[in-house]
Design a protein around this motif. Structure first.
Motif: not given
Length: 707
Positions: A93-95, A101, A104, A221, A227, A229, A231, A241
């Protein structure tokens, strides 16, 4: 290997290097790469000594990726990451840095194309497991871990190392796994280079997942297990992670080095500051900063991300570099440890079945096997680490396929085979050349001509899922253009046996044949066009006449075997052998009849577009051994066949299995090298089996050179 020492200074070992195929291997550095090499080498019977400058009371570092390409090697060595708390990578998942977001991605479905899992592991847990496996007294070979043993000098010519206390150890080969600041690298001419700052540094720390779950602002989160992640801001990012059975969160916070220039260093144990961490990421959303603030005081480490100019040589006489000593990685693809593990596997392969005088040349082979791939992944990692505004459009799927879709053990094994083949003076190559030079007094290039519209056939086939790399190693060695349609590490093949009858050109009699058919293969011609079909690396037949005809005229890779059929009302059994030595058994059970119109199939048991094979004819004359008179890719398109098979009965099997027994050279004096390769094929899953009966046997006269 023996070691000598005294309190007054250096002394020589008394026994010196070994002369048998069991080498004495000196590994400088007891990190993940060095310990993996120790495990792999001792399993091959070598005596291994690992020299680590630290006490190894504790290993530094946090979590890291164990991608499928690394996991496959570790699992082959008996190391299963899930047993040490590693968890699967299930989602990315990238923000944006402000919390929007961007995407994902569920990774559970794509991961099915890789035979081995993608894990997120704790470095300390894996390191401890590797230490245990390397030094376990059980098993073959011997490995000894020397801690607090600083190596201060090496001699690549004699494979000797000198410790800080003056003790000298001698062996047959030195493996330098001593990291980015490698002392050993200076012993390779032209490679005395130093790493340099990449312009980025990273905070690194661990946080118990429970802390994030208990906070209403941050629990969102950590709702999904496995997952990863990220940012992103333009010039910095936060990567998080889980590891340790999803109980610990691993953070890597990458930023411009000038932001932490006063405290960052080149080691992983430079203590950072939470207030500075939050200052560096002050532009990020309040929820992300809240998550970062959960780091314990004193637990935050910060270090400079190092890069290094690509070096042109990894070896010198009996010395070889491994891992960061040869190719330090920026962390942006999580492949640093993975590529070091691949290096270890390749070294273990090239040092197998070796004479001590071959060590320098074998190490050059290792370098040749590994350098291009390691350098390419290095370049990918640099691209992925660029500031987002400078990245442009990156082929992330292509990077992943290249990284993950590789089995270094089988790849290196094939390269070693080819190295051995190329060393054979005046080798007489014969079809099928995928298995190397063929034993026997003579050989011709043959093929099968079947001209009978009324000939009968009964085909029994078993389709199975197996390793793409092992199948790929059966492509014609050293010939370009061959590949699989799909990039995963799994592929599909069939063993298909056909009984032919009422063959006019054989006086109304018939014979049996059985072949390995590799599905989903592509061949790219010189003009760039691609032909897709099923690759036939070999076809066994039970009669000399069709073997000779098929090889000479059509380019089909045929060999002799006996084929015995045991058919009953609901079962079909096949046994194959040579002069009474049985090497194969194929069973189809629970046969039930199906509507013939519902099934399509060819000689391979599948609805293929055609067969790809490789034609090779040795040049005549005893003085021309090893010289090809003719070789080309053969293509037989079924749509061009003069006779179309007409199935009139199809039976599907409820259960199917097969077993390949390689025996030995005494039992299979002309076929052992072929059957032993077939026995290497792993069976991941039986996909189906059937028996097809019908009339009309193509004469294969449409087979032709593909260009």
């Amino acid at each position: 290997m023996a070691a000598g020492g005294s309190t007054n200074g250096a002394s020589k070992s008394t026994n010196g290097p070994s002369t048998s195929q069991n080498l004495t291997v000196l590994i400088v550095g007891g990190g993940i790469g060095g310990l993996t090499a120790a495990i792999a080498l001792r399993r091959d019977g070598h005596n291994v000594h690992v020299f680590e400058k630290s006490s190894l009371a504790r290993e530094t570092g946090a979590a890291f990726h164990l991608a499928p390409n690394a996991n496959g090697i570790l699992r082959r060595l008996g190391i299963f990451a899930e047993t040490i708390g590693a968890n699967r990578m299930n989602r990315l998942t990238e923000y944006t840095h402000t919390g929007e977001q961007e995407r994902s991605i569920d990774l559970t479905e794509p991961n099915k194309q890789w035979q081995h899992p993608w894990h997120l592991a704790h470095r300390i847990d894996l390191h401890n497991k590797l230490k245990q496996a390397a030094t376990d007294s059980a098993g073959s070979g011997r490995a000894e871990l020397h801690t607090s043993s600083q190596v201060v000098a090496i001699d690549p010519a004699t494979a000797s190392i000198t410790l800080e206390n003056g003790i000298i150890f001698e062996g047959d080969v030195i493996i330098a796994a001593d990291g980015v600041h490698s002392m050993c690298r200076r012993s390779i001419p032209g490679c005395d280079v130093e790493p340099f700052g990449s312009g980025k540094s990273a905070f690194r720390f661990l946080v118990p997942r429970k802390r994030a779950e208990e906070d209403t602002e941050t629990k969102k989160f950590v709702q999904k297990e496995g997952e990863l992640t990220i940012w992103y801001a333009d010039d910095r990012r936060v990567v998080m992670y889980p590891t340790s059975d999803n109980t610990i969160l691993n953070f890597v916070c990458i930023h411009p080095s000038e932001d932490t220039a006063e405290i960052s260093g080149e080691n992983w144990d430079q203590t950072g500051d939470i207030d500075l961490l939050l200052q560096v990421y002050s532009s990020f959303g309040s929820d992300v900063r809240k998550l970062l603030s959960k780091a314990e005081s004193g637990s935050v480490k910060v270090w400079t991300l190092l890069d290094m100019d690509t070096i042109k040589c990894w070896t010198n006489e009996r010395l070889a570099l491994l891992g960061d000593a040869a190719h330090p990685f920026l962390p942006h693809q999580g492949q640093g440890a993975a590529v070091a593990i691949e290096d270890a596997a390749a070294l273990a392969v090239v040092l197998s079945r070796i004479k001590t005088e071959e060590v320098p040349e074998r190490l050059k082979l290792y370098e040749d096997i590994r350098m291009e791939r390691a350098t390419r992944i290095q370049d990918h990692s640099r691209l992925m680490g660029k500031d987002r505004r400078d990245q442009g459009k990156l082929d992330m799927v292509g990077f992943t396929n290249y990284n993950f879709g590789h089995d270094e053990y089988d790849h290196a094994m094939q390269r070693l085979r080819e190295w051995r083949w190329n060393r054979m003076p005046n080798a007489y190559w014969r079809m099928p050349i995928a298995f190397g030079p063929m034993p026997g007094p003579r050989q011709t290039h043959e093929g099968l001509v079947r001209v009978s519209d009324q000939s009968t056939f009964t085909t029994a086939s078993i389709k199975f899922k197996t390793s793409r790399t092992v199948l790929q190693n059966l492509f014609p060695p050293g010939r370009s253009g061959w590949r699989f349609k799909d990039p995963g590490t799994v592929a599909y093949a069939s063993f298909s046996q056909t009984t032919l009858g009422k063959m006019e050109w054989l006086g109304g009699s018939g014979y049996h044949h059985i072949g390995l058919y590799v599905h989903g293969v592509e061949y790219e011609k010189s003009d760039g066009t691609v032909v897709q079909g099923t690759y036939l690396p070999l076809l066994f037949e039970s009669l000399t006449d069709p073997i000779v005809s098929g090889r000479e005229e059509l380019g089909m890779p045929k060999l002799y075997t006996s084929v015995d059929i045991y058919r009953r009302s609901s079962s079909y059994r096949i046994r194959t052998g040579w002069q009474g030595a049985l090497w194969g058994e194929f069973h189809l059970e629970g046969l039930s009849e199906m509507d013939p119109s519902t099934e399509k199939g060819s000689i391979s048991g599948e609805a293929d577009a055609g067969i790809l094979a490789y034609r090779y004819i040795p040049k005549n004359g005893f003085t021309n051994k090893g010289v090809a008179a003719e070789e080309n890719v053969v293509w037989d398109a079924f749509e061009d066949a003069t006779t179309t098979p007409r199935p009139n009965k199809i039976l599907k099997a409820a259960k199917a299995s097969f077993k390949i027994e390689p025996l030995n050279w005494d039992e299979l004096p002309t076929l052992h090298h072929v059957i032993s390769r077939l026995a290497e094929l792993p069976v991941y899953e039986i996909m189906g089996a059937k028996v097809v009966e019908g009339v009309g046997v193509p004469d294969v006269s449409t087979s032709r050179p593909i260009e």
